[in-house]
Design an enzyme around this catalytic site. Sequence first.
Site, PDB file in Angstrom:
ATOM      1  N   GLU A 121     -39.069 -65.076  71.277  1.00  0.00           N
ATOM      2  CA  GLU A 121     -38.605 -66.210  70.467  1.00  0.00           C
ATOM      3  C   GLU A 121     -37.646 -67.025  71.330  1.00  0.00           C
ATOM      4  OE1 GLU A 121     -36.870 -67.206  66.014  1.00  0.00           O
ATOM      5  OE2 GLU A 121     -36.440 -65.268  66.921  1.00  0.00           O
ATOM      6  N   HIS A 155     -29.397 -68.845  68.091  1.00  0.00           N
ATOM      7  CA  HIS A 155     -29.735 -68.704  69.507  1.00  0.00           C
ATOM      8  C   HIS A 155     -28.662 -69.338  70.398  1.00  0.00           C
ATOM      9  CE1 HIS A 155     -34.083 -67.341  69.361  1.00  0.00           C
ATOM     10  NE2 HIS A 155     -33.731 -67.445  68.092  1.00  0.00           N
ATOM     11  N   HIS A 161     -38.015 -73.083  65.809  1.00  0.00           N
ATOM     12  CA  HIS A 161     -36.774 -73.643  66.352  1.00  0.00           C
ATOM     13  C   HIS A 161     -37.081 -75.023  66.925  1.00  0.00           C
ATOM     14  CE1 HIS A 161     -34.072 -70.214  65.780  1.00  0.00           C
ATOM     15  NE2 HIS A 161     -35.177 -69.499  65.890  1.00  0.00           N
ATOM     16  N   HIS A 198     -40.632 -68.210  61.026  1.00  0.00           N
ATOM     17  CA  HIS A 198     -39.741 -68.200  59.851  1.00  0.00           C
ATOM     18  C   HIS A 198     -39.649 -69.578  59.179  1.00  0.00           C
ATOM     19  CE1 HIS A 198     -36.755 -69.331  62.879  1.00  0.00           C
ATOM     20  NE2 HIS A 198     -36.541 -68.090  63.267  1.00  0.00           N
ATOM     21  N   ASN A 221     -36.610 -72.109  58.204  1.00  0.00           N
ATOM     22  CA  ASN A 221     -35.408 -71.837  58.987  1.00  0.00           C
ATOM     23  C   ASN A 221     -35.527 -72.421  60.380  1.00  0.00           C
ATOM     24  OD1 ASN A 221     -35.623 -68.821  57.288  1.00  0.00           O
ATOM     25  ND2 ASN A 221     -33.839 -70.134  57.076  1.00  0.00           N
ATOM     26  N   GLY A 246     -34.171 -63.626  50.224  1.00  0.00           N
ATOM     27  CA  GLY A 246     -33.324 -64.375  49.311  1.00  0.00           C
ATOM     28  C   GLY A 246     -32.114 -64.987  49.968  1.00  0.00           C
ATOM     29  N   ASP A 282     -37.587 -60.224  60.557  1.00  0.00           N
ATOM     30  CA  ASP A 282     -36.591 -60.850  61.432  1.00  0.00           C
ATOM     31  C   ASP A 282     -35.324 -59.988  61.451  1.00  0.00           C
ATOM     32  OD1 ASP A 282     -35.981 -63.039  63.201  1.00  0.00           O
ATOM     33  OD2 ASP A 282     -34.615 -63.833  61.688  1.00  0.00           O
ATOM     34  N   LEU A 286     -25.641 -67.554  60.113  1.00  0.00           N
ATOM     35  CA  LEU A 286     -26.635 -66.592  59.647  1.00  0.00           C
ATOM     36  C   LEU A 286     -27.554 -66.211  60.795  1.00  0.00           C
ATOM     37  CD1 LEU A 286     -27.908 -65.147  57.138  1.00  0.00           C
ATOM     38  CD2 LEU A 286     -29.370 -67.166  56.894  1.00  0.00           C
ATOM     39  N   GLY A 299     -30.076 -62.511  61.842  1.00  0.00           N
ATOM     40  CA  GLY A 299     -31.250 -61.831  61.332  1.00  0.00           C
ATOM     41  C   GLY A 299     -31.009 -61.214  59.965  1.00  0.00           C
TER      42      GLY A 299
END
Length: 363
Positions: free
Chosen positions: A121, A133, A186, A207, A210, A240, A264, A290, A292
């Site tokens: 990733e 990242h 990303h 994801h 996100n 959630g 993740d 935030l 994983g």
Amino acid sequence: MPKIIPNTSYYHDDTLISGQEIEISYTDITNIRPSATTVNSQSITVPGFIDLQIYGSGGRLFSADPTIESLTIMEDDLLKKGTTGFLACLATNTPEVFNACIKTVKAHRAFAKNCLGLHLEGPFLNPKRLGAHVPAFVRKAELDEIKQLLDFGDGVIKMITIAPELQDDEVIQYLLDSGVVVSLGHSNATFEEATTAYNKGIQTTTHLFNAMSPIHHREPGIPTAVFNHHKAMASIIADGQHVDFEVVKFAQKLLKERLFLITDAVTACSTGPYQHIQKGNKFVMPDGTLSGSSLTMLEAVKNCVSHCGISLNDAVKMATQYPAGLIGIENLCAKIELGAQANLVVLDDELNLKEVFFKGEKI
């Protein structure tokens, strides 16, 4: 002696078949027939879970400790939780860390159990959509670098997340021609840029929602490009925290078999560039970003059923058949049928884990 899972239910395509016993000989399912006993409590048997994006498990974050011992601990911990296939994920990092992780997976693959390879990733991401990242490691991909990376990987790099709007077409095409699953993620791509990337052959999306351009009524963004495309897939984190359950619900209604689950998941780590601190059922970086999840695949399935209105059959497919199909192993271990590899998870009627079988052996 063959092993028997007695008095169980399983899904054959979309039909739930009850009161069956599943016979396992050596590594495979060798018979499925009406159960000879009803003494044991009823259970449901599903294929083993496939997680295409997990960073750590069993207290080990692979990129922070890229050793065979660390990878083995992850394998054993995930098997106990029902994940019978996974890609160890590496976040954007230095070439030295990437090479160390690749070297370990290559050395381990002859003895690997449920580790199927690597998901890189990064580091070829968009600095505007990095999430957790580290920006210092992010860069544009060069074709020679990609060639060297895949040559060194010698087949263990199965998946890579990139921001396609910043990469040259020749880089993307080389990855696709090399059999690597390419995921858009990303990324700050516009709707048009994302659609173009999917049309070029990029198969999936990392994801969903996100670290990507969002849906806006005048700027439809990446999620709308995924929804409107005829074959683009997407992973989603159903905890959630990363995505609200109502959003998971409507995404599944739109994408159906094109949406699959990932954890993740990370583990607590206090060294290196990715220091994950657990707060409740999530992990954050030291600055509060935030990072994983703390999910297991079974928890993700249960969340889909309990909070998202998704049927158990569909939720299980999101954790088994769909990700397995994306990386080309569906026929090996994502179905319950005669001759299939016996990678199986047995659940009670409240979807709690009862038993796990991996290649025919009870874990």
